[in-house]
Scaffold this active site. Structure first.
Site, PDB file in Angstrom:
ATOM      1  N   HIS A 249     -19.091 -17.799  -1.300  1.00 34.50           N
ATOM      2  CA  HIS A 249     -19.421 -17.015  -2.494  1.00 34.50           C
ATOM      3  C   HIS A 249     -18.864 -15.594  -2.412  1.00 34.50           C
ATOM      4  O   HIS A 249     -19.233 -14.737  -3.204  1.00 34.50           O
ATOM      5  CB  HIS A 249     -20.936 -17.020  -2.730  1.00 34.50           C
TER       6      HIS A 249
ATOM      7  N   ARG B 266     -14.780 -24.748  -3.785  1.00 33.13           N
ATOM      8  CA  ARG B 266     -16.060 -25.373  -4.131  1.00 33.13           C
ATOM      9  C   ARG B 266     -15.904 -26.892  -4.315  1.00 33.13           C
ATOM     10  O   ARG B 266     -16.765 -27.665  -3.905  1.00 33.13           O
ATOM     11  CB  ARG B 266     -16.607 -24.748  -5.421  1.00 33.13           C
TER      12      ARG B 266
ATOM     13  N   ASN C 220     -22.053 -30.689 -10.945  1.00 32.08           N
ATOM     14  CA  ASN C 220     -20.614 -30.655 -11.239  1.00 32.08           C
ATOM     15  C   ASN C 220     -20.280 -30.518 -12.717  1.00 32.08           C
ATOM     16  O   ASN C 220     -19.277 -29.895 -13.085  1.00 32.08           O
ATOM     17  CB  ASN C 220     -19.938 -31.930 -10.712  1.00 32.08           C
TER      18      ASN C 220
ATOM     19  N   HIS D 155     -18.086 -29.809  -2.514  1.00 35.51           N
ATOM     20  CA  HIS D 155     -18.787 -30.850  -3.271  1.00 35.51           C
ATOM     21  C   HIS D 155     -18.241 -32.240  -2.966  1.00 35.51           C
ATOM     22  O   HIS D 155     -18.940 -33.231  -3.155  1.00 35.51           O
ATOM     23  CB  HIS D 155     -18.714 -30.554  -4.769  1.00 35.51           C
TER      24      HIS D 155
HETATM   25  C1  HEM Z   1     -25.691 -23.017   0.181  1.00 36.80           C
HETATM   26  C2  HEM Z   1     -25.793 -23.747  -0.891  1.00 36.80           C
HETATM   27  C3  HEM Z   1     -24.961 -23.500  -2.119  1.00 36.80           C
HETATM   28  C4  HEM Z   1     -25.430 -23.432  -3.387  1.00 36.80           C
HETATM   29  C5  HEM Z   1     -26.876 -23.605  -3.843  1.00 36.80           C
HETATM   30  C6  HEM Z   1     -24.305 -23.149  -4.235  1.00 36.80           C
HETATM   31  C7  HEM Z   1     -24.370 -23.032  -5.613  1.00 36.80           C
HETATM   32  C8  HEM Z   1     -23.343 -22.594  -6.406  1.00 36.80           C
HETATM   33  C9  HEM Z   1     -23.443 -22.370  -7.817  1.00 36.80           C
HETATM   34  C10 HEM Z   1     -24.674 -22.628  -8.671  1.00 36.80           C
HETATM   35  C11 HEM Z   1     -22.248 -21.900  -8.251  1.00 36.80           C
HETATM   36  C12 HEM Z   1     -21.871 -21.505  -9.672  1.00 36.80           C
HETATM   37  C13 HEM Z   1     -21.451 -22.732 -10.457  1.00 36.80           C
HETATM   38  C14 HEM Z   1     -21.301 -22.446 -11.917  1.00 36.80           C
HETATM   39  O1  HEM Z   1     -21.774 -21.407 -12.402  1.00 36.80           O
HETATM   40  O2  HEM Z   1     -20.715 -23.278 -12.647  1.00 36.80           O
HETATM   41  C15 HEM Z   1     -21.388 -21.836  -7.106  1.00 36.80           C
HETATM   42  C16 HEM Z   1     -20.090 -21.403  -7.134  1.00 36.80           C
HETATM   43  C17 HEM Z   1     -19.261 -21.407  -6.039  1.00 36.80           C
HETATM   44  N1  HEM Z   1     -19.538 -21.933  -4.803  1.00 36.80           N
HETATM   45 FE1  HEM Z   1     -21.361 -22.460  -4.127  1.00 36.80          FE
HETATM   46  N2  HEM Z   1     -23.176 -23.047  -3.473  1.00 36.80           N
HETATM   47  C18 HEM Z   1     -23.527 -23.270  -2.176  1.00 36.80           C
HETATM   48  C19 HEM Z   1     -22.669 -23.315  -1.095  1.00 36.80           C
HETATM   49  C20 HEM Z   1     -21.308 -23.178  -1.184  1.00 36.80           C
HETATM   50  C21 HEM Z   1     -20.389 -23.472  -0.127  1.00 36.80           C
HETATM   51  C22 HEM Z   1     -20.770 -24.044   1.229  1.00 36.80           C
HETATM   52  C23 HEM Z   1     -19.145 -23.169  -0.591  1.00 36.80           C
HETATM   53  C24 HEM Z   1     -17.814 -23.288   0.104  1.00 36.80           C
HETATM   54  C25 HEM Z   1     -17.639 -23.117   1.391  1.00 36.80           C
HETATM   55  C26 HEM Z   1     -19.299 -22.684  -1.927  1.00 36.80           C
HETATM   56  C27 HEM Z   1     -18.289 -22.208  -2.714  1.00 36.80           C
HETATM   57  C28 HEM Z   1     -18.445 -21.782  -4.018  1.00 36.80           C
HETATM   58  C29 HEM Z   1     -17.406 -21.093  -4.752  1.00 36.80           C
HETATM   59  C30 HEM Z   1     -16.060 -20.681  -4.228  1.00 36.80           C
HETATM   60  C31 HEM Z   1     -17.912 -20.883  -6.031  1.00 36.80           C
HETATM   61  C32 HEM Z   1     -17.198 -20.225  -7.223  1.00 36.80           C
HETATM   62  C33 HEM Z   1     -16.486 -21.305  -7.996  1.00 36.80           C
HETATM   63  C34 HEM Z   1     -15.736 -20.815  -9.222  1.00 36.80           C
HETATM   64  O3  HEM Z   1     -15.673 -19.623  -9.492  1.00 36.80           O
HETATM   65  O4  HEM Z   1     -15.186 -21.695  -9.920  1.00 36.80           O
HETATM   66  N3  HEM Z   1     -20.625 -22.730  -2.268  1.00 36.80           N
HETATM   67  N4  HEM Z   1     -22.063 -22.274  -6.004  1.00 36.80           N
END
Ligand code: HEM
Ligand SMILES: *[C@@H]1O[C@H](CO)[C@@H](O)[C@H](O)[C@H]1NC(C)=O
Ligand SMILES: *[C@@H]1O[C@H](CO)[C@@H](O)[C@H](O)[C@H]1NC(C)=O
Length: 343
Positions: free
Chosen positions: A218, A87, A119, A91
């Site tokens: 995700h 992530r 972030n 970002h």
């Molecule tokens: C499509 C739009 C996207 C949105 C709106 C989004 C939003 C989010 C949100 C809100 C979280 C949780 C953050 C938290 O609770 O602190 C998250 C976690 C995550 N996102 Fe996304 N995301 C998107 C796309 C992506 C992309 C493109 C990737 C990587 C290729 C990605 C990888 C991740 C990963 C791996 C997590 C888990 C992180 C953790 O457990 O620390 N996301 N995302």
């Protein structure tokens, strides 16, 4: 130089090379032509700003092993860190391009991205990138950018959690600035609808399909209750058993930072994420809009049944995302410490 031109000069090079081989006694002029071709190829390559997987092949040949080893120790200790660093890379790339800007702490000259809304109290893993940088500096002082380390670490996190691998194009340099306001405007919100997601990715040169397959990130990791509460209490396109299960750890009030897994195997990179979307078990609003009678339904269905297609397309889209606006050549710098610009 465009990729086509580059390919053309590769062809010239191999023509020149086979020509010189075919001559029983190599002439000075064909040798000269060969040398000129190589020089112009290299010159074009760096002026072009094109990344290449072998960028540190001679200057830091052990780089990939060093990054992989720290990532292996990290993910063994805490599997979620593989997700967190994936992530972090996303970002980074969406704000000023993949230039390590997310890693910078606030200074007098600029406010960094760490405190931007998407972030703050959310993005994590900075200290792992610092640890890798320290390890890499020990062998290859002042050679490898933090932006490239992050790109490699993100790939390794995916691989270590069972996902696909890919060759990471390298040669990014680190920014000397960061932008809190760009981070606030360019990173998508979990409450976004499909057209917004599509246009935010389009703004970075990525297609709707790239967006859908990259959302497969995700497949691993967790989200905080405050970001999926309205989804599990208020939305109707949700499987009731799934809503009940997630509500257990995400009350109507309080518990804002409680974690919910994106899918039933948050430590395993698989296509479960898409199977869940088809079953209306997407955790975020922005997840479920990918399968809600919209333009991405067919793609989601394909990935839900064809894990090989998901892996293949995810790897290609990660390379594409990694190519967003890199600093190359003499732009930017090789930061000595990932959290601060060089003085
Ligand atoms: C499509 C739009 C996207 C949105 C709106 C989004 C939003 C989010 C949100 C809100 C979280 C949780 C953050 C938290 O609770 O602190 C998250 C976690 C995550 N996102 Fe996304 N995301 C998107 C796309 C992506 C992309 C493109 C990737 C990587 C290729 C990605 C990888 C991740 C990963 C791996 C997590 C888990 C992180 C953790 O457990 O620390 N996301 N995302
Ligand atoms: C659900 O929607 C109502 C009406 O918009 C709103 O007042 C309430 O705060 C929402 N609840 C949650 C948990 O988001
Ligand atoms: C899609 O539309 C059909 C017919 O309007 C409806 O029955 C179905 O529940 C919808 N599915 C989703 C995921 O919204």
């Amino acid at each position: 130089m465009t990729p086509t031109k580059l390919k053309r000069s590769f062809n010239q090079l191999s023509i020149a090379f086979s020509f010189s081989l075919s001559m029983a006694s190599t002439t000075t002029s064909s040798q000269f032509f060969l040398v000129v071709s190589i020089i112009s190829l290299l010159a074009c390559n760096s002026a072009d700003g094109k990344l290449s997987p072998n960028f540190y092949g001679t200057t830091c040949s052990n780089l990939q092993t060093m990054v992989r080893n720290v990532m292996r120790q990290t993910v063994t200790r805490e599997p979620r860190m593989g997700a967190s660093i994936l992530r972090l890379f996303f970002h980074d790339c969406f704000v000023q391009g993949c230039d390590g800007s997310i890693l910078l702490d606030d200074t007098d000259i600029f406010t960094g991205e760490k405190n931007a809304q998407p972030n703050i109290n959310s993005a994590r893993g900075y200290e792992i990138i610092d640890a890798i940088k320290t390890r890499v500096e020990a062998d290859c002082n002042d050679i490898v950018s933090c932006a490239d380390i992050l790109a490699l670490a993100a790939r390794d996190g995916v691989v270590l959690l069972g996902g696909p691998s890919w060759h990471v194009p390298l040669g990014r340099r680190d920014s000397r600035t960061a932008s809190l306001s760009d981070a606030d405007s360019d990173l998508p919100s979990p409450f976004a609808d499909l057209p917004t997601l599509i246009s935010m990715f389009a703004a970075k040169g990525l297609t709707a399909q790239d967006m859908t397959v990259l959302s497969g990130g995700h497949a691993i990791g967790f989200a905080q209750c405050s970001l999926f509460r309205s989804r599990i209490y208020n939305e109707t396109n949700i499987d009731p058993d799934f809503a009940t299960a997630r509500r257990a750890n995400c009350p109507l009030s309080g518990g804002d930072t409680n974690l919910g897994p994106f899918d039933n195997s948050p430590d395993r990179f698989d296509n479960n994420y898409y199977q869940n979307l088809v079953a209306q078990r997407g955790l975020l609003h922005s997840d479920q809009v990918l399968f809600n009678n919209g333009s991405q339904d067919a793609t989601v269905r394909t990935y839900s049944t064809n894990s090989a297609a998901f892996f293949r397309d995810f790897a290609a889209a990660m390379v594409k995302m990694g190519n967003i606006g890199p600093l190359t050549g003499t732009n930017g710098e090789i930061r000595k410490s990932c959290g601060v610009i060089n003085s």
